[in-house]
Scaffold this motif. Structure first.
Motif, mmCIF file in Angstrom:
data_model
loop_
_atom_site.group_PDB
_atom_site.id
_atom_site.type_symbol
_atom_site.label_atom_id
_atom_site.label_comp_id
_atom_site.label_asym_id
_atom_site.label_seq_id
_atom_site.Cartn_x
_atom_site.Cartn_y
_atom_site.Cartn_z
ATOM 1 N N PRO A 90 0.906 -1.239 0.076
ATOM 2 C CA PRO A 90 0.107 -0.214 0.094
ATOM 3 C C PRO A 90 0.985 1.225 0.070
ATOM 4 O O PRO A 90 2.129 1.182 0.431
ATOM 5 C CB PRO A 90 -0.719 -0.120 1.508
ATOM 6 C CG PRO A 90 0.050 -1.016 2.251
ATOM 7 C CD PRO A 90 0.672 -1.978 1.243
ATOM 8 N N ASP A 91 0.224 2.424 -0.214
ATOM 9 C CA ASP A 91 0.962 3.594 -0.073
ATOM 10 C C ASP A 91 1.417 3.902 1.196
ATOM 11 O O ASP A 91 0.434 4.098 2.070
ATOM 12 C CB ASP A 91 0.014 4.812 -0.604
ATOM 13 C CG ASP A 91 0.561 6.294 -0.372
ATOM 14 O OD1 ASP A 91 1.566 6.090 -0.190
ATOM 15 O OD2 ASP A 91 -0.153 6.985 -0.565
ATOM 16 N N MET A 92 2.804 3.747 1.495
ATOM 17 C CA MET A 92 3.038 3.877 2.778
ATOM 18 C C MET A 92 2.685 5.321 3.596
ATOM 19 O O MET A 92 2.406 5.312 4.594
ATOM 20 C CB MET A 92 4.648 3.797 3.026
ATOM 21 C CG MET A 92 5.284 3.413 4.278
ATOM 22 S SD MET A 92 6.945 3.180 4.462
ATOM 23 C CE MET A 92 7.597 4.751 4.186
ATOM 24 N N MET A 93 2.702 6.338 2.712
ATOM 25 C CA MET A 93 2.334 7.573 3.276
ATOM 26 C C MET A 93 0.985 8.050 3.265
ATOM 27 O O MET A 93 0.314 9.109 3.547
ATOM 28 C CB MET A 93 3.243 8.561 2.480
ATOM 29 C CG MET A 93 4.506 8.551 2.432
ATOM 30 S SD MET A 93 5.386 8.641 4.153
ATOM 31 C CE MET A 93 5.040 10.199 4.527
ATOM 32 N N ASN A 94 0.040 7.107 2.648
ATOM 33 C CA ASN A 94 -1.458 7.262 2.986
ATOM 34 C C ASN A 94 -1.910 8.620 2.294
ATOM 35 O O ASN A 94 -2.459 9.359 2.636
ATOM 36 C CB ASN A 94 -1.941 7.385 4.326
ATOM 37 C CG ASN A 94 -1.456 6.069 5.090
ATOM 38 O OD1 ASN A 94 -2.532 4.924 4.678
ATOM 39 N ND2 ASN A 94 -0.653 6.017 5.558
ATOM 40 N N GLN A 95 -1.377 8.781 1.174
ATOM 41 C CA GLN A 95 -1.242 10.213 0.497
ATOM 42 C C GLN A 95 -2.610 10.736 0.259
ATOM 43 O O GLN A 95 -3.251 11.789 0.317
ATOM 44 C CB GLN A 95 -0.524 10.423 -0.594
ATOM 45 C CG GLN A 95 0.899 10.296 -0.377
ATOM 46 C CD GLN A 95 2.038 10.473 -1.411
ATOM 47 O OE1 GLN A 95 2.161 11.601 -2.163
ATOM 48 N NE2 GLN A 95 2.446 9.366 -1.984
ATOM 49 N N GLN A 96 -3.480 9.600 -0.544
ATOM 50 C CA GLN A 96 -4.767 10.293 -0.930
ATOM 51 C C GLN A 96 -5.800 10.288 0.308
ATOM 52 O O GLN A 96 -6.570 11.312 0.412
ATOM 53 C CB GLN A 96 -5.349 9.113 -2.068
ATOM 54 C CG GLN A 96 -5.031 9.222 -3.079
ATOM 55 C CD GLN A 96 -5.638 7.939 -4.041
ATOM 56 O OE1 GLN A 96 -5.472 6.857 -4.109
ATOM 57 N NE2 GLN A 96 -6.692 8.666 -4.942
ATOM 58 N N LEU A 97 -5.647 9.366 1.386
ATOM 59 C CA LEU A 97 -6.525 9.404 2.347
ATOM 60 C C LEU A 97 -5.994 10.633 3.235
ATOM 61 O O LEU A 97 -7.174 11.446 3.827
ATOM 62 C CB LEU A 97 -6.166 8.138 3.030
ATOM 63 C CG LEU A 97 -7.154 8.169 4.551
ATOM 64 C CD1 LEU A 97 -8.512 8.303 4.204
ATOM 65 C CD2 LEU A 97 -6.791 6.738 5.325
ATOM 66 N N ARG A 98 -4.771 10.939 3.399
ATOM 67 C CA ARG A 98 -4.367 12.296 4.142
ATOM 68 C C ARG A 98 -5.035 13.482 3.631
ATOM 69 O O ARG A 98 -5.473 14.344 4.256
ATOM 70 C CB ARG A 98 -2.846 12.465 4.202
ATOM 71 C CG ARG A 98 -2.281 11.313 5.270
ATOM 72 C CD ARG A 98 -0.819 11.196 5.237
ATOM 73 N NE ARG A 98 -0.251 12.264 5.662
ATOM 74 C CZ ARG A 98 1.136 12.681 5.538
ATOM 75 N NH1 ARG A 98 1.788 11.839 4.766
ATOM 76 N NH2 ARG A 98 1.573 13.731 5.928
ATOM 77 N N GLN A 99 -4.977 13.548 2.139
ATOM 78 C CA GLN A 99 -5.312 14.753 1.453
ATOM 79 C C GLN A 99 -6.963 14.716 1.418
ATOM 80 O O GLN A 99 -7.463 15.723 1.853
ATOM 81 C CB GLN A 99 -5.094 14.541 -0.110
ATOM 82 C CG GLN A 99 -3.646 14.543 -0.462
ATOM 83 C CD GLN A 99 -3.352 14.381 -1.825
ATOM 84 O OE1 GLN A 99 -4.211 13.806 -2.504
ATOM 85 N NE2 GLN A 99 -2.044 14.599 -2.305
ATOM 86 N N ALA A 100 -7.640 13.533 1.448
ATOM 87 C CA ALA A 100 -9.068 13.760 1.834
ATOM 88 C C ALA A 100 -9.452 14.127 3.198
ATOM 89 O O ALA A 100 -10.228 14.980 3.452
ATOM 90 C CB ALA A 100 -9.444 12.298 1.575
ATOM 91 N N LEU A 101 -8.637 13.799 4.127
ATOM 92 C CA LEU A 101 -8.810 14.048 5.574
ATOM 93 C C LEU A 101 -8.760 15.455 5.858
ATOM 94 O O LEU A 101 -9.246 16.053 6.666
ATOM 95 C CB LEU A 101 -8.111 13.127 6.485
ATOM 96 C CG LEU A 101 -8.478 11.590 6.599
ATOM 97 C CD1 LEU A 101 -7.480 10.671 7.442
ATOM 98 C CD2 LEU A 101 -10.010 11.668 7.583
#
Length: 376
Positions: A78-89
């Motif tokens: 998975p994306d280790m940095m959770n980029q999409q989720l962090r942007q959405a949050l």
């Protein structure tokens, strides 16, 4: 020169097959986390598990479909940095992606926070009784738990918590609604604490059950976050969003602290399916349905609390998806009484018993069993 741990006459090698590994002595003092017991199968009665504060609602269809689609990429990390989720949050909370930290549940973020700011012998102040993972996380890091007893109404004793801060204190945790007792803090109470605690002490606001609080009573966490650089806000997808089995939670943290948490978190911890489910849960139509579901559970909580009051129970004012029964030495007897009648509840030693607001039928059983206890 012999290796530091080479066998000596005082420390001979163990006989073959005998376990002799070295463990940290600090582990002996750690309490064990006790999970809610599963519901046993019975032929004569439907048994309800109301011991873990889980949502009674299964995944929303679009969230389920997002998880299924994500399986196609399960051969990749998975994306280790959770980029999409962090942007959405970040968009959801009005902060920058650099101020969002994601991990495997709010408890994992709390663990990362302890690792980032607590050295051995540093002190962590939190209410007690509260979320039982707090002393485990602190003790595992070698920190010292300063457990501040709740008030007679099972609320945070904020003055005592502030007074407990010393030059060794690096972290304070506020839990609202407090798990397992249920009372909440207000925006002004949290602001008052932040105004009295030294600015180098991190104050973590654990809002795992925020969505079950009546909307007009919810803390302005984002406003406080902009006001106080030492505030960290904890949230989870486990409760209201119904993703407890996928393990995803997050924090609002100012950039320097957020970077520190990223340094100590487990790489690739938030798996592909969890990220997909969390992202789908932030879609407007899913959020709308989640809001309907939590409104229903708040209504059921009110119904159960009113029914219990009519039976003569005097319980803490809960704003979580649970109610707390401070039964003292009767806790085990009450737990067994409930189990015999098809309710698996959560006992906290002799402090009390917590019961989750669940599906309507389970809530009916709660009232039935608690009424029978009062009349026994």
């Amino acid at each position: 020169m012999a290796p530091e741990h080479a066998p000596t006459e005082q420390n001979p090698p163990s006989p073959p097959g005998e376990e002799a590994i070295r463990l940290r002595p600090a582990l002996d003092a750690l309490p064990a986390y006790v999970a809610g017991r599963p519901a046993p199968q019975r032929e004569d009665l439907t048994v309800y598990k109301v011991s873990s504060n889980e949502s009674p609602f299964g995944p929303i269809d679009s969230v389920r479909q997002a998880v299924i689609a994500a399986l196609e990429g399960a051969n990749r990390y998975p994306d280790m940095m959770n980029q999409q989720l962090r942007q959405a949050l970040a968009a959801e909370h009005g902060v920058t992606p650099e101020e969002i930290v994601v991990s495997t549940g709010a408890v994992a973020v709390t663990g990362d926070l302890v690792r980032a700011v607590v050295d051995p012998s540093d002190e962590v102040v939190f209410p007690w009784r509260s979320f039982e993972a707090y002393p485990i996380l602190v003790g595992a890091q070698g920190g010292v738990s300063r457990q501040i007893p709740l008030t007679e109404t099972f609320e945070h004793d904020l003055d005592a918590m502030v007074a407990a801060v010393t030059d060794r204190t690096t972290l304070m945790i506020l839990c609202t609604p407090n798990n397992p007792t249920g009372p909440i803090l207000t925006t002004e109470q949290v602001r008052s604490v932040l105004g009295r605690v030294p600015s180098h002490v991190v104050v973590a606001l654990d809002e795992a059950y925020r969505e079950f609080v009546e909307p007009e009573l919810r803390i302005d966490a984002e406003g406080l976050f902009r006001e106080f650089p030492n505030l960290l806000v904890l949230r989870t997808f486990s409760k209201a969003h119904g993703l407890a089995g996928l393990r995803v939670g997050y924090a609002l943290a100012h950039p320097r602290l957020a970077d520190a948490l990223l340094k100590v978190t487990l790489p690739f911890g938030t798996n592909l399916l969890a990220q997909a489910a969390a992202l789908a849960s932030l879609e407007p139509e899913v959020m709308a349905l989640m809001t309907e579901r939590t409104a229903h559970l708040r209504s059921e909580r009110s119904r159960v609390m009113a029914g219990l009051a009519e039976q003569g129970w005097e319980l803490p004012a809960s704003q979580g998806n649970f109610v707390f029964f401070p039964l003292g030495e009767q806790c085990q007897e009450f737990t067994d009484f409930c189990a015999d009648r098809g309710l698996v509840v959560r006992r906290y030693g002799d402090d009390g018993v917590r019961i989750t607001i669940a599906e309507d039928e389970a809530n009916d059983r709660i009232l039935e069993v608690c009424g029978a206890w009062r009349q026994r």
